[in-house]
Motif scaffolding. Structure first.
Motif, mmCIF file in Angstrom:
data_model
loop_
_atom_site.group_PDB
_atom_site.id
_atom_site.type_symbol
_atom_site.label_atom_id
_atom_site.label_comp_id
_atom_site.label_asym_id
_atom_site.label_seq_id
_atom_site.Cartn_x
_atom_site.Cartn_y
_atom_site.Cartn_z
ATOM 1 N N ARG A 6 -75.473 11.645 -80.579
ATOM 2 C CA ARG A 6 -75.354 13.156 -81.015
ATOM 3 C C ARG A 6 -76.651 13.561 -81.627
ATOM 4 O O ARG A 6 -77.531 12.663 -82.496
ATOM 5 C CB ARG A 6 -74.233 13.472 -82.005
ATOM 6 C CG ARG A 6 -74.170 14.662 -82.501
ATOM 7 C CD ARG A 6 -72.939 15.039 -83.317
ATOM 8 N NE ARG A 6 -73.652 14.811 -84.681
ATOM 9 C CZ ARG A 6 -73.003 14.223 -85.879
ATOM 10 N NH1 ARG A 6 -71.860 13.880 -85.769
ATOM 11 N NH2 ARG A 6 -73.521 14.150 -86.941
ATOM 12 N N ILE A 7 -77.190 14.537 -80.919
ATOM 13 C CA ILE A 7 -78.518 14.968 -81.333
ATOM 14 C C ILE A 7 -78.512 16.193 -82.171
ATOM 15 O O ILE A 7 -77.838 17.129 -81.837
ATOM 16 C CB ILE A 7 -79.406 15.159 -80.102
ATOM 17 C CG1 ILE A 7 -79.549 13.892 -79.255
ATOM 18 C CG2 ILE A 7 -80.811 15.590 -80.637
ATOM 19 C CD1 ILE A 7 -80.362 14.119 -77.897
ATOM 20 N N ARG A 15 -86.339 15.281 -85.438
ATOM 21 C CA ARG A 15 -85.096 15.388 -84.762
ATOM 22 C C ARG A 15 -84.160 14.136 -85.113
ATOM 23 O O ARG A 15 -84.787 13.082 -85.312
ATOM 24 C CB ARG A 15 -85.213 15.277 -83.319
ATOM 25 C CG ARG A 15 -85.706 16.460 -82.543
ATOM 26 C CD ARG A 15 -85.003 17.739 -82.922
ATOM 27 N NE ARG A 15 -83.883 17.896 -82.164
ATOM 28 C CZ ARG A 15 -83.362 18.517 -80.911
ATOM 29 N NH1 ARG A 15 -84.637 18.964 -80.276
ATOM 30 N NH2 ARG A 15 -82.314 18.557 -80.439
ATOM 31 N N ARG A 16 -83.028 14.360 -85.457
ATOM 32 C CA ARG A 16 -81.986 13.098 -85.790
ATOM 33 C C ARG A 16 -81.373 12.978 -85.020
ATOM 34 O O ARG A 16 -80.394 13.964 -84.033
ATOM 35 C CB ARG A 16 -81.254 13.722 -87.247
ATOM 36 C CG ARG A 16 -81.386 12.991 -88.393
ATOM 37 C CD ARG A 16 -80.475 13.610 -89.501
ATOM 38 N NE ARG A 16 -81.554 13.629 -90.352
ATOM 39 C CZ ARG A 16 -81.588 12.623 -91.467
ATOM 40 N NH1 ARG A 16 -81.176 11.571 -91.558
ATOM 41 N NH2 ARG A 16 -82.305 13.119 -92.650
ATOM 42 N N VAL A 47 -85.535 10.369 -86.189
ATOM 43 C CA VAL A 47 -84.683 9.881 -87.074
ATOM 44 C C VAL A 47 -83.609 9.242 -86.246
ATOM 45 O O VAL A 47 -82.870 9.841 -85.897
ATOM 46 C CB VAL A 47 -84.329 10.551 -88.410
ATOM 47 C CG1 VAL A 47 -83.482 9.666 -89.274
ATOM 48 C CG2 VAL A 47 -85.672 11.078 -89.167
ATOM 49 N N LEU A 48 -83.412 7.760 -86.342
ATOM 50 C CA LEU A 48 -82.260 7.340 -85.478
ATOM 51 C C LEU A 48 -81.325 6.695 -86.533
ATOM 52 O O LEU A 48 -81.563 6.080 -87.367
ATOM 53 C CB LEU A 48 -82.882 5.849 -84.740
ATOM 54 C CG LEU A 48 -83.860 6.464 -83.540
ATOM 55 C CD1 LEU A 48 -84.229 4.973 -82.723
ATOM 56 C CD2 LEU A 48 -83.097 7.242 -82.571
ATOM 57 N N VAL A 78 -91.229 7.024 -85.550
ATOM 58 C CA VAL A 78 -89.628 6.849 -85.529
ATOM 59 C C VAL A 78 -89.221 6.031 -86.796
ATOM 60 O O VAL A 78 -89.573 5.085 -87.172
ATOM 61 C CB VAL A 78 -89.256 5.964 -84.168
ATOM 62 C CG1 VAL A 78 -87.867 5.612 -84.370
ATOM 63 C CG2 VAL A 78 -89.600 6.652 -83.192
ATOM 64 N N LEU A 79 -88.073 6.702 -87.432
ATOM 65 C CA LEU A 79 -87.446 6.099 -88.633
ATOM 66 C C LEU A 79 -86.143 5.530 -88.227
ATOM 67 O O LEU A 79 -85.278 6.314 -87.617
ATOM 68 C CB LEU A 79 -87.420 6.966 -89.703
ATOM 69 C CG LEU A 79 -88.660 7.660 -90.165
ATOM 70 C CD1 LEU A 79 -88.475 8.435 -91.552
ATOM 71 C CD2 LEU A 79 -89.639 6.510 -90.660
#
Length: 130
Positions: A6-7, A15-16, A47-48, A78-79
């Motif tokens: 889910r983006i 962006r998460r 953000v993942l 990237v987090l």
């Protein structure tokens, strides 16, 4: 089990992406395809959210590394947020994401992002840029 992705809508260069299920040999291409259109010079932070991730294989880790490499090339980052302990252990072992880019909670990551935004705003107002 499959991988659900889910983006969330973009917010200030961020962006998460929320992942649930398994990120493995059978599903990594789904993540690669979902991330490909997101990764561009306007994206500063990906953000993942991994709290729903049950399993990650080397193919899944390569997918995360691929996204990280693409973002780093233009100054992005990237987090990883909320990895389950066994997922965190795998990420730590292979050093897929620097330890200071892994957060135990969304609140912790949000505090980091707020501080980052403050530094950027102060830099735009004549202060030191991050």
């Amino acid at each position: 089990m499959s991988l659900q992705i889910r983006i969330e809508p973009a917010a200030r260069g961020t962006r998460r992406v929320l992942l649930e299920g398994r990120l493995d040999t059978h599903t990594y291409e789904d993540l690669d395809e979902a991330l490909a259109p997101l990764i561009n010079p306007r994206l500063h932070l990906l953000v993942l959210e991994l709290s729903g991730l049950e399993y990650i294989s080397s193919a899944g880790i390569r997918s995360i590394l691929k996204a990280r490499k693409a973002l780093v090339e233009h100054g992005g980052k990237v987090l990883v947020v909320n990895p389950r302990p066994h997922i965190q252990h795998v990420l730590d072992m292979v050093k897929a994401v620097p330890l200071n880019d892994i957060f135990a909670s969304t609140a912790e990551a949000d505090a980091y992002l707020d501080a980052l935004q403050r530094r950027v705003r102060e830099g735009d107002a004549g202060g030191d840029a991050p």
